[in-house]
Design a protein around this motif. Structure first.
Motif, PDB file in Angstrom:
ATOM      1  N   GLY A 160      -1.543  -1.236   6.609  1.00 54.70           N
ATOM      2  CA  GLY A 160      -0.661  -2.076   5.816  1.00 54.70           C
ATOM      3  C   GLY A 160      -0.048  -3.224   6.565  1.00 54.70           C
ATOM      4  O   GLY A 160      -0.159  -3.353   7.765  1.00 54.70           O
ATOM      5  N   SER A 161       0.611  -4.085   5.817  1.00 51.76           N
ATOM      6  CA  SER A 161       1.300  -5.206   6.441  1.00 51.76           C
ATOM      7  C   SER A 161       2.532  -5.618   5.645  1.00 51.76           C
ATOM      8  O   SER A 161       3.347  -6.368   6.145  1.00 51.76           O
ATOM      9  N   LYS A 162       2.693  -5.135   4.455  1.00 53.57           N
ATOM     10  CA  LYS A 162       3.825  -5.543   3.615  1.00 53.57           C
ATOM     11  C   LYS A 162       5.036  -4.640   3.834  1.00 53.57           C
ATOM     12  O   LYS A 162       4.905  -3.434   3.990  1.00 53.57           O
ATOM     13  N   GLU A 163       6.209  -5.226   3.803  1.00 47.67           N
ATOM     14  CA  GLU A 163       7.455  -4.475   3.955  1.00 47.67           C
ATOM     15  C   GLU A 163       7.569  -3.387   2.888  1.00 47.67           C
ATOM     16  O   GLU A 163       8.082  -2.304   3.141  1.00 47.67           O
ATOM     17  N   SER A 164       7.065  -3.640   1.681  1.00 48.14           N
ATOM     18  CA  SER A 164       7.188  -2.680   0.578  1.00 48.14           C
ATOM     19  C   SER A 164       6.135  -1.572   0.637  1.00 48.14           C
ATOM     20  O   SER A 164       6.143  -0.680  -0.207  1.00 48.14           O
ATOM     21  N   SER A 165       5.243  -1.584   1.618  1.00 47.16           N
ATOM     22  CA  SER A 165       4.269  -0.504   1.757  1.00 47.16           C
ATOM     23  C   SER A 165       4.986   0.799   2.082  1.00 47.16           C
ATOM     24  O   SER A 165       6.057   0.801   2.694  1.00 47.16           O
ATOM     25  N   ASP A 166       4.390   1.910   1.665  1.00 49.13           N
ATOM     26  CA  ASP A 166       5.032   3.216   1.791  1.00 49.13           C
ATOM     27  C   ASP A 166       4.001   4.244   2.255  1.00 49.13           C
ATOM     28  O   ASP A 166       3.020   4.495   1.556  1.00 49.13           O
ATOM     29  N   PHE A 167       4.220   4.832   3.430  1.00 52.31           N
ATOM     30  CA  PHE A 167       3.271   5.767   4.021  1.00 52.31           C
ATOM     31  C   PHE A 167       3.962   7.096   4.316  1.00 52.31           C
ATOM     32  O   PHE A 167       5.032   7.115   4.914  1.00 52.31           O
ATOM     33  N   ASP A 168       3.332   8.194   3.938  1.00 53.65           N
ATOM     34  CA  ASP A 168       3.878   9.506   4.266  1.00 53.65           C
ATOM     35  C   ASP A 168       2.857  10.590   3.945  1.00 53.65           C
ATOM     36  O   ASP A 168       1.928  10.365   3.175  1.00 53.65           O
ATOM     37  N   TYR A 169       3.040  11.755   4.539  1.00 53.52           N
ATOM     38  CA  TYR A 169       2.197  12.932   4.336  1.00 53.52           C
ATOM     39  C   TYR A 169       0.741  12.675   4.733  1.00 53.52           C
ATOM     40  O   TYR A 169      -0.177  13.204   4.120  1.00 53.52           O
ATOM     41  N   ASN A 170       0.515  11.877   5.745  1.00 51.80           N
ATOM     42  CA  ASN A 170      -0.827  11.640   6.260  1.00 51.80           C
ATOM     43  C   ASN A 170      -0.989  12.373   7.584  1.00 51.80           C
ATOM     44  O   ASN A 170      -0.017  12.622   8.287  1.00 51.80           O
ATOM     45  N   HIS A 203       7.093  12.686   7.070  1.00 51.24           N
ATOM     46  CA  HIS A 203       6.334  13.924   6.893  1.00 51.24           C
ATOM     47  C   HIS A 203       4.915  13.807   7.428  1.00 51.24           C
ATOM     48  O   HIS A 203       4.072  14.648   7.138  1.00 51.24           O
ATOM     49  N   GLY A 204       4.651  12.768   8.177  1.00 46.22           N
ATOM     50  CA  GLY A 204       3.326  12.580   8.762  1.00 46.22           C
ATOM     51  C   GLY A 204       3.063  13.618   9.840  1.00 46.22           C
ATOM     52  O   GLY A 204       3.983  14.089  10.509  1.00 46.22           O
ATOM     53  N   VAL A 205       1.800  13.978  10.007  1.00 49.98           N
ATOM     54  CA  VAL A 205       1.398  14.980  10.989  1.00 49.98           C
ATOM     55  C   VAL A 205       0.510  14.305  12.026  1.00 49.98           C
ATOM     56  O   VAL A 205      -0.473  13.656  11.679  1.00 49.98           O
ATOM     57  N   ARG A 206       0.869  14.427  13.312  1.00 47.92           N
ATOM     58  CA  ARG A 206       0.046  13.900  14.404  1.00 47.92           C
ATOM     59  C   ARG A 206      -0.508  15.083  15.178  1.00 47.92           C
ATOM     60  O   ARG A 206       0.171  15.695  15.995  1.00 47.92           O
ATOM     61  N   ASP A 207      -1.738  15.446  14.865  1.00 46.82           N
ATOM     62  CA  ASP A 207      -2.382  16.597  15.486  1.00 46.82           C
ATOM     63  C   ASP A 207      -3.873  16.509  15.190  1.00 46.82           C
ATOM     64  O   ASP A 207      -4.305  15.676  14.399  1.00 46.82           O
ATOM     65  N   THR A 208      -4.640  17.377  15.795  1.00 47.35           N
ATOM     66  CA  THR A 208      -6.084  17.383  15.591  1.00 47.35           C
ATOM     67  C   THR A 208      -6.453  18.458  14.567  1.00 47.35           C
ATOM     68  O   THR A 208      -6.155  19.634  14.776  1.00 47.35           O
ATOM     69  N   PRO A 209      -7.080  18.049  13.451  1.00 48.46           N
ATOM     70  CA  PRO A 209      -7.443  19.033  12.436  1.00 48.46           C
ATOM     71  C   PRO A 209      -8.658  19.855  12.862  1.00 48.46           C
ATOM     72  O   PRO A 209      -9.449  19.434  13.696  1.00 48.46           O
ATOM     73  N   THR A 210      -8.767  21.023  12.269  1.00 46.77           N
ATOM     74  CA  THR A 210      -9.979  21.831  12.413  1.00 46.77           C
ATOM     75  C   THR A 210     -10.514  22.090  11.009  1.00 46.77           C
ATOM     76  O   THR A 210      -9.750  22.118  10.034  1.00 46.77           O
ATOM     77  N   PHE A 211     -11.813  22.268  10.928  1.00 50.67           N
ATOM     78  CA  PHE A 211     -12.457  22.416   9.627  1.00 50.67           C
ATOM     79  C   PHE A 211     -13.027  23.819   9.464  1.00 50.67           C
ATOM     80  O   PHE A 211     -13.295  24.517  10.438  1.00 50.67           O
ATOM     81  N   ARG A 212     -13.233  24.217   8.209  1.00 48.49           N
ATOM     82  CA  ARG A 212     -13.893  25.483   7.908  1.00 48.49           C
ATOM     83  C   ARG A 212     -15.283  25.465   8.542  1.00 48.49           C
ATOM     84  O   ARG A 212     -15.855  24.404   8.791  1.00 48.49           O
ATOM     85  N   GLU A 213     -15.840  26.640   8.738  1.00 47.38           N
ATOM     86  CA  GLU A 213     -17.207  26.733   9.255  1.00 47.38           C
ATOM     87  C   GLU A 213     -18.147  25.986   8.304  1.00 47.38           C
ATOM     88  O   GLU A 213     -18.000  26.066   7.081  1.00 47.38           O
ATOM     89  N   LEU A 247       0.838  -1.195   0.000  1.00 45.48           N
ATOM     90  CA  LEU A 247       0.000   0.000   0.000  1.00 45.48           C
ATOM     91  C   LEU A 247       0.876   1.250   0.000  1.00 45.48           C
ATOM     92  O   LEU A 247       1.840   1.338   0.757  1.00 45.48           O
ATOM     93  N   MET A 248       0.537   2.194  -0.868  1.00 46.33           N
ATOM     94  CA  MET A 248       1.142   3.518  -0.795  1.00 46.33           C
ATOM     95  C   MET A 248       0.037   4.467  -0.340  1.00 46.33           C
ATOM     96  O   MET A 248      -1.003   4.571  -0.991  1.00 46.33           O
ATOM     97  N   ALA A 249       0.237   5.133   0.796  1.00 46.39           N
ATOM     98  CA  ALA A 249      -0.759   6.050   1.356  1.00 46.39           C
ATOM     99  C   ALA A 249      -0.160   7.449   1.431  1.00 46.39           C
ATOM    100  O   ALA A 249       0.890   7.645   2.057  1.00 46.39           O
ATOM    101  N   ARG A 250      -0.842   8.417   0.791  1.00 49.35           N
ATOM    102  CA  ARG A 250      -0.393   9.804   0.787  1.00 49.35           C
ATOM    103  C   ARG A 250      -1.589  10.737   0.987  1.00 49.35           C
ATOM    104  O   ARG A 250      -2.665  10.521   0.428  1.00 49.35           O
ATOM    105  N   ASN A 251      -1.357  11.798   1.765  1.00 46.80           N
ATOM    106  CA  ASN A 251      -2.313  12.898   1.917  1.00 46.80           C
ATOM    107  C   ASN A 251      -3.665  12.468   2.472  1.00 46.80           C
ATOM    108  O   ASN A 251      -4.702  13.037   2.127  1.00 46.80           O
ATOM    109  N   ASN A 252      -3.683  11.470   3.337  1.00 49.57           N
ATOM    110  CA  ASN A 252      -4.916  10.986   3.951  1.00 49.57           C
ATOM    111  C   ASN A 252      -5.101  11.579   5.338  1.00 49.57           C
ATOM    112  O   ASN A 252      -4.134  11.851   6.049  1.00 49.57           O
ATOM    113  N   LEU A 253      -6.345  11.742   5.726  1.00 49.86           N
ATOM    114  CA  LEU A 253      -6.700  12.258   7.049  1.00 49.86           C
ATOM    115  C   LEU A 253      -7.412  11.138   7.804  1.00 49.86           C
ATOM    116  O   LEU A 253      -8.463  10.674   7.383  1.00 49.86           O
TER     117      LEU A 253
END
Length: 153
Positions: free
Chosen positions: A57-67, A83-93, A35-41
């Motif tokens: 994921g579970s495979k060694e070749s999986s690639d995760f970043d920018y989530n 480049h992963g972000v661990r924080d709580t997002p806020t949304f537009r009104e 699995l390649m995972a990018r830009n997910n929330l």
């Protein structure tokens, strides 16, 4: 969810929601493929504290970043997400969980302009970089199902 099969799976610009009252383990399993995972929330629960981490994921070749995640994420291949972000997002009104078709981050939110450009996927963005998540700031409301087909006519 199980994304079975042998080929590479691409999980790009999604938003997953867990039940805010019962924060149990959710995840994305790539049994059989990578699995390649990018830009997910990944919204794990309302307060960001769950009983178990969100597993990807579970495979060694999986690639995760920018989530972006508001809670613990377990990258099952043991690699880091530099480049992963661990924080709580806020949304537009008038945007966010519970508002169908409108999931844009606020300009002050973690994840705003913190995604990576993916050629042929997200090159039309506002600001310095794509937003993390399913809905780019300033883009039209997302339309799902038969309503999307009718809107395209």
């Amino acid at each position: 969810s199980d994304l079975g099969g042998e080929g590479m799976r691409y999980f790009l610009h999604n938003m997953t929601l867990s039940n805010a009252k019962n924060c149990y383990n959710r995840g994305i399993d790539t049994e059989g493929g990578a699995l390649m995972a990018r830009n997910n929330l990944f919204l794990i629960c309302e307060d960001g504290i769950g009983s178990e981490p969100f597993s990807i994921g579970s495979k060694e070749s999986s690639d995760f970043d920018y989530n972006l995640s508001n809670g613990a994420v377990n990258l099952m291949n043991g690699k880091s997400e530099p480049h992963g972000v661990r924080d709580t997002p806020t949304f537009r009104e008038d945007h966010g969980p519970g508002v169908l078709g409108r999931f844009q981050l606020a300009k002050s939110s973690p994840g705003y302009d913190q995604g990576i450009v993916l050629p042929n996927v997200n090159t039309a963005f506002e600001g310095e970089a794509p937003d993390i998540g399913a809905h780019e700031f300033g883009s039209p409301e997302l339309v799902f199902g038969p309503a999307a087909w009718k809107k395209a006519e």
